[in-house]
Design a protein around this motif. Structure first.
Motif, PDB file in Angstrom:
ATOM      1  N   TYR A 173     -51.966  27.418  59.304  1.00 32.24           N
ATOM      2  CA  TYR A 173     -51.061  26.891  58.396  1.00 32.24           C
ATOM      3  C   TYR A 173     -50.799  27.710  57.123  1.00 32.24           C
ATOM      4  O   TYR A 173     -51.769  28.629  56.685  1.00 32.24           O
ATOM      5  CB  TYR A 173     -51.301  25.381  57.990  1.00 32.24           C
ATOM      6  CG  TYR A 173     -52.005  24.532  59.286  1.00 32.24           C
ATOM      7  CD1 TYR A 173     -50.892  24.325  60.241  1.00 32.24           C
ATOM      8  CD2 TYR A 173     -53.331  24.226  59.287  1.00 32.24           C
ATOM      9  CE1 TYR A 173     -51.516  23.498  61.425  1.00 32.24           C
ATOM     10  CE2 TYR A 173     -53.620  23.352  60.208  1.00 32.24           C
ATOM     11  CZ  TYR A 173     -52.811  23.110  61.368  1.00 32.24           C
ATOM     12  OH  TYR A 173     -53.293  22.339  62.221  1.00 32.24           O
ATOM     13  N   SER A 174     -49.395  27.444  56.571  1.00 29.68           N
ATOM     14  CA  SER A 174     -49.268  28.407  55.305  1.00 29.68           C
ATOM     15  C   SER A 174     -48.579  27.281  54.311  1.00 29.68           C
ATOM     16  O   SER A 174     -48.216  26.025  54.456  1.00 29.68           O
ATOM     17  CB  SER A 174     -48.295  29.357  55.314  1.00 29.68           C
ATOM     18  OG  SER A 174     -46.939  28.618  55.578  1.00 29.68           O
ATOM     19  N   LEU A 175     -49.109  27.628  52.973  1.00 29.61           N
ATOM     20  CA  LEU A 175     -48.849  26.794  51.797  1.00 29.61           C
ATOM     21  C   LEU A 175     -48.175  27.742  50.692  1.00 29.61           C
ATOM     22  O   LEU A 175     -49.029  28.632  50.251  1.00 29.61           O
ATOM     23  CB  LEU A 175     -50.232  25.981  51.262  1.00 29.61           C
ATOM     24  CG  LEU A 175     -49.887  25.030  50.022  1.00 29.61           C
ATOM     25  CD1 LEU A 175     -48.897  24.177  50.426  1.00 29.61           C
ATOM     26  CD2 LEU A 175     -51.181  24.595  49.492  1.00 29.61           C
ATOM     27  N   THR A 176     -46.980  27.888  50.950  1.00 30.84           N
ATOM     28  CA  THR A 176     -46.276  29.030  50.072  1.00 30.84           C
ATOM     29  C   THR A 176     -45.432  28.291  49.000  1.00 30.84           C
ATOM     30  O   THR A 176     -44.923  27.267  49.294  1.00 30.84           O
ATOM     31  CB  THR A 176     -45.543  29.880  51.120  1.00 30.84           C
ATOM     32  OG1 THR A 176     -44.635  29.047  51.785  1.00 30.84           O
ATOM     33  CG2 THR A 176     -46.421  30.555  52.035  1.00 30.84           C
ATOM     34  N   SER A 177     -45.204  29.193  47.875  1.00 30.86           N
ATOM     35  CA  SER A 177     -44.164  28.691  46.961  1.00 30.86           C
ATOM     36  C   SER A 177     -42.853  28.692  47.445  1.00 30.86           C
ATOM     37  O   SER A 177     -42.632  29.597  48.236  1.00 30.86           O
ATOM     38  CB  SER A 177     -44.461  29.499  45.697  1.00 30.86           C
ATOM     39  OG  SER A 177     -45.785  29.532  45.089  1.00 30.86           O
ATOM     40  N   ILE A 178     -42.167  27.878  46.937  1.00 31.73           N
ATOM     41  CA  ILE A 178     -40.634  27.795  47.338  1.00 31.73           C
ATOM     42  C   ILE A 178     -39.772  28.815  46.433  1.00 31.73           C
ATOM     43  O   ILE A 178     -39.745  28.505  45.319  1.00 31.73           O
ATOM     44  CB  ILE A 178     -40.058  26.337  47.195  1.00 31.73           C
ATOM     45  CG1 ILE A 178     -40.885  25.413  48.377  1.00 31.73           C
ATOM     46  CG2 ILE A 178     -38.689  26.449  47.671  1.00 31.73           C
ATOM     47  CD1 ILE A 178     -40.657  23.976  47.919  1.00 31.73           C
ATOM     48  N   ALA A 179     -39.352  29.677  46.955  1.00 30.18           N
ATOM     49  CA  ALA A 179     -38.539  30.657  46.217  1.00 30.18           C
ATOM     50  C   ALA A 179     -37.124  30.245  46.047  1.00 30.18           C
ATOM     51  O   ALA A 179     -36.188  29.892  47.056  1.00 30.18           O
ATOM     52  CB  ALA A 179     -38.448  32.298  46.999  1.00 30.18           C
ATOM     53  N   SER A 180     -36.509  30.026  44.996  1.00 35.27           N
ATOM     54  CA  SER A 180     -35.249  29.529  44.765  1.00 35.27           C
ATOM     55  C   SER A 180     -34.203  30.569  44.261  1.00 35.27           C
ATOM     56  O   SER A 180     -34.487  31.493  43.494  1.00 35.27           O
ATOM     57  CB  SER A 180     -35.009  28.449  43.722  1.00 35.27           C
ATOM     58  OG  SER A 180     -35.950  28.457  42.711  1.00 35.27           O
ATOM     59  N   SER A 181     -33.156  30.743  45.032  1.00 31.65           N
ATOM     60  CA  SER A 181     -32.197  31.809  44.694  1.00 31.65           C
ATOM     61  C   SER A 181     -31.190  31.349  43.654  1.00 31.65           C
ATOM     62  O   SER A 181     -30.395  32.402  43.130  1.00 31.65           O
ATOM     63  CB  SER A 181     -31.252  32.080  46.042  1.00 31.65           C
ATOM     64  OG  SER A 181     -30.375  30.629  46.394  1.00 31.65           O
ATOM     65  N   SER A 182     -31.115  30.396  43.026  1.00 30.04           N
ATOM     66  CA  SER A 182     -30.410  29.961  42.034  1.00 30.04           C
ATOM     67  C   SER A 182     -30.977  28.766  41.243  1.00 30.04           C
ATOM     68  O   SER A 182     -31.773  27.962  41.663  1.00 30.04           O
ATOM     69  CB  SER A 182     -28.895  29.580  42.200  1.00 30.04           C
ATOM     70  OG  SER A 182     -29.001  28.191  42.988  1.00 30.04           O
ATOM     71  N   MET A 304     -44.078  23.576  46.680  1.00 28.39           N
ATOM     72  CA  MET A 304     -44.764  24.524  47.798  1.00 28.39           C
ATOM     73  C   MET A 304     -44.050  24.080  48.988  1.00 28.39           C
ATOM     74  O   MET A 304     -43.592  22.614  49.084  1.00 28.39           O
ATOM     75  CB  MET A 304     -46.433  24.696  47.761  1.00 28.39           C
ATOM     76  CG  MET A 304     -46.646  25.652  46.737  1.00 28.39           C
ATOM     77  SD  MET A 304     -48.544  25.740  46.787  1.00 28.39           S
ATOM     78  CE  MET A 304     -48.742  26.887  45.517  1.00 28.39           C
ATOM     79  N   GLN A 305     -44.405  24.711  50.087  1.00 28.54           N
ATOM     80  CA  GLN A 305     -43.946  24.328  51.510  1.00 28.54           C
ATOM     81  C   GLN A 305     -45.139  24.512  52.350  1.00 28.54           C
ATOM     82  O   GLN A 305     -45.530  25.648  52.314  1.00 28.54           O
ATOM     83  CB  GLN A 305     -42.553  24.875  51.912  1.00 28.54           C
ATOM     84  CG  GLN A 305     -42.155  24.213  53.172  1.00 28.54           C
ATOM     85  CD  GLN A 305     -40.591  25.052  53.341  1.00 28.54           C
ATOM     86  OE1 GLN A 305     -40.435  26.135  52.924  1.00 28.54           O
ATOM     87  NE2 GLN A 305     -39.722  24.484  54.257  1.00 28.54           N
ATOM     88  N   VAL A 306     -45.320  23.334  53.359  1.00 34.46           N
ATOM     89  CA  VAL A 306     -46.311  23.612  54.183  1.00 34.46           C
ATOM     90  C   VAL A 306     -45.511  23.727  55.429  1.00 34.46           C
ATOM     91  O   VAL A 306     -44.675  23.267  55.833  1.00 34.46           O
ATOM     92  CB  VAL A 306     -46.864  22.194  54.345  1.00 34.46           C
ATOM     93  CG1 VAL A 306     -47.901  22.370  55.672  1.00 34.46           C
ATOM     94  CG2 VAL A 306     -47.822  21.865  53.232  1.00 34.46           C
ATOM     95  N   GLU A 307     -46.183  24.931  56.251  1.00 32.37           N
ATOM     96  CA  GLU A 307     -45.715  25.176  57.862  1.00 32.37           C
ATOM     97  C   GLU A 307     -46.477  25.555  58.521  1.00 32.37           C
ATOM     98  O   GLU A 307     -47.610  26.224  58.171  1.00 32.37           O
ATOM     99  CB  GLU A 307     -44.517  26.464  57.429  1.00 32.37           C
ATOM    100  CG  GLU A 307     -43.490  26.240  56.587  1.00 32.37           C
ATOM    101  CD  GLU A 307     -42.442  27.351  56.723  1.00 32.37           C
ATOM    102  OE1 GLU A 307     -41.244  27.270  57.190  1.00 32.37           O
ATOM    103  OE2 GLU A 307     -42.912  28.427  56.023  1.00 32.37           O
TER     104      GLU A 307
END
Length: 624
Positions: A173-182, A304-307
């Motif tokens: 599983y991954s726990l990653t920061s959410i990159a925002s484009s704007s 963050m987002q869990v995937e």
């Protein structure tokens, strides 16, 4: 061909075993899927060629709640005897041999699978908590045999690289920061966050509500409905109206009477004996200590987002879905358990992560000798946070935190009220858990600490499950209720229902407490019902020189017990601690209907009669 592991877990042990088994398959380069039984589409079972079943046993040999749907489906009388002929399986059951029906849920499941044509591919394993090394004595040889049997049928993954037992496997599983484009996109994401913001108190935010074996949450922390929060369909909003101590202040145990009122005026009425689930939150002190020790404070509040990283492995039920942003702090508060005692698998993870030679040696001792874990962690109830404090050189990385920390599980309580007597409300009788061990700091249950902080007026979601005990449909049928301590909760609901049915004169309640002064729950109500005609028997065990328990009072009423159970076909229900009490109550009932008591049965015939009552649902037991 990918094997499937289906588990049914009550306390988390079966899930832990399932995940250990899956790691062994992946370490050998094979793909595998792990799911809770209650999330698997039952109609797909006939298409599973390789299956591993892992289950605990609930109550008096009953299937655990997560197994219920599968079990009912397998029991359908119209199923062809060869419907599972293409399924090849093995099974591992968890239990305690001190109970009469050791691993019974696993045994009946295996028998039914074979009865429907499924093929046993490897010998079954029966893990016994009473074994010298606990379930490890059975699990280790069973796992080796299972791997030896299954692996030859499975292709090795093309990208497989052998690793040792002390190497850290790739995360699943991954726990990653959410990159925002704007900036606008960032604001949109943050407005959707399902988290309590730092600094808000527990009394100002309703509490998280789902966990493994509960409905998958779509939001972490729950705000008021006016904030647009979507919640699982089968959880409902309730407002706390009462959280009062009902034991004397100078008594050693803090027992609470809790009242929750449904927010929806059209809430569906529940049956007497139903179960109410609550989802506690982790203590913020534990969360902050964990973040500090793991050097993760800077990551705590980032969106963050869990995937899931493996196509064949879905996210487990206790984690938020991948389309809902969260934070590490929210995960630690609402989804992951920092207060439970670590299992062997936790020490195996620490061994893979530790860079310190002395820590590695100590961890090797734990892994090689389960008794070391029992002495260090289980017996004193040492928590995960306290364990990590003893292994300060070991850090759990963000990449593996979702696999290493166990799920924060919902807590279930028998409802102490009937809908007819308390429409729109749920009343609970909850003993807060606090005790001392050889550790300096007294132990306190996670849910107990959470409940203690909840204030009147707070809104929280609850889940109502159907009862496991059912009153007879005919109110003329006599009923004997036995509920010592907080086990009296569902019995109160039954008494209220029998009163509504006009059946008070053929209802008997045997309640046990230590002292009428200190822990005589619902005392005014029992006095009232006694005056109305209910046979109320109180066993206050410490109020006289010789201890008196409910089973003693049952024997004193042998004539009534004999008449109600044998001559009138009455029902009996037992609720309370799963120690010796349920067995001793059944023994007392058997004595009453035997020749030694007031009946005509031999001792053996009397015991068989009582057991048959439970088999035929004229008797029910709810124990913990």
């Amino acid at each position: 061909m990918i094997p499937l592991i289906l588990y049914a877990s009550e306390t988390g042990n079966a899930q832990d075993v399932a995940e250990r088994v899956s790691r062994s398959f992946r370490a050998a380069g094979r793909k595998i899927t792990v799911q809770s039984m209650d999330t698997f589409p039952i109609s797909s079972l006939i298409h599973v060629p390789l299956l591993i079943l892992i289950t605990s046993t609930h109550g008096r040999g009953d299937p655990p709640p997560a197994m219920t749907s599968l079990w009912k489906a397998l029991l359908r009388s119209n199923l062809p005897e060869d419907i599972l002929e293409d399924v090849h399986f093995t099974l591992f059951g968890l239990g305690d041999s001190s109970y009469e029906r050791f691993c019974y849920a696993g045994k009946i499941l295996a028998r039914r699978m074979e009865g429907l044509g499924a093929n046993r591919l490897a010998e079954y394993g029966w893990g016994d908590e009473r074994s010298p090394n606990g379930i490890e004595d059975a699990l280790i040889p069973w796992l080796k045999q299972t791997l030896d049997t299954f692996l030859p049928y499975l292709p090795v993954s093309p990208d497989y690289s052998p690793i040792s037992s002390t190497d850290l496997p790739l995360p699943i599983y991954s726990l990653t920061s959410i990159a925002s484009s704007s900036n606008s996109k960032r604001k949109q994401k943050e407005s959707e966050l399902d988290i309590p913001l730092e600094g808000l108190s527990i009394s100002s935010i309703p509490n998280g509500h789902t966990a493994c074996e509960a409905p998958t949450r779509v939001e972490d922390a729950l705000h008021h409905e006016s904030n647009g929060v979507i919640k699982p369909d089968d959880w409902v909003w309730a407002t706390m109206r009462k959280n009062e101590r009902v034991t004397k202040e100078d008594w050693w145990q803090d027992v609470r009477e809790i009242e929750l009122e449904f927010d929806d005026e059209d809430a569906e009425p529940y049956l007497p004996g139903s179960i109410c689930s609550l989802q506690p939150q982790s203590d913020q002190a534990d969360v902050n200590t964990f973040l500090e020790m793991m050097d993760l404070e800077s990551q705590a509040d980032k969106p963050m987002q869990v995937e899931a990283l493996l196509e064949e492995q879905p996210l487990p039920q206790h984690l938020p879905p991948s389309d809902k942003p969260t934070t590490l702090r929210s995960l630690l508060t609402n989804h992951l358990d920092l207060r439970c005692s670590p299992r062997k698998s936790f020490f195996e993870w620490l061994r893979r992560l530790s860079p310190d030679e002395r820590e590695q040696e100590r961890l090797d001792e734990f892994i090689d000798d389960p008794d070391e874990i029992h002495t260090y962690a289980t017996r004193p109830s040492r928590t995960i946070v306290e364990t990590l404090a003893d292994f300060r050189n070991t850090k759990i990385p963000l990449s593996h935190i979702l696999e290493i920390l166990p799920p924060l599980r919902r807590r279930q309580f028998s409802i102490a009220s009937s809908w007819d007597a308390h429409p729109g409300k749920v009343q609970l009788l909850v003993a807060l858990v606090e005790y001392k061990t050889n550790l300096k700091v007294p132990r306190r249950g996670l849910c107990s600490q959470w409940l203690d902080q909840l204030t009147v007026g707070i809104k929280l979601p609850i889940h109502i499950s159907p009862p496991t005990l059912f009153l007879p449909p005919n109110p003329d049928t006599p009923v004997i209720l036995v509920g010592p301590g907080t086990g009296v909760a569902p019995m109160r609901a039954f008494v209220e229902t029998r009163f509504k049915q006009g059946a008070i004169e053929n209802t008997a309640l045997y309640f046990g407490c230590r002292s009428e002064y200190a822990d005589f729950y619902f005392s005014d109500e029992w006095k009232k019902y006694g005056e109305m005609g209910v046979n109320i028997q109180i066993a206050a065990s410490r109020d006289q020189e010789e201890k008196v328990y409910v089973q003693h009072l049952i024997k004193e009423n042998k004539e009534e017990v004999q008449e109600w159970l044998v001559e009138k076909g009455g029902h009996v229900y037992i609720s309370g601690s799963s120690n010796a009490m349920p067995r001793e109550v059944r023994d007392a009932l058997a004595w009453c209907i035997s020749k030694d008591g007031a009946g005509d049965f031999t001792e053996e015939e009397a015991k068989e009669y009582v057991e048959r009552m439970f088999e035929e649902k004229r008797g029910g037991e709810e124990s913990w």
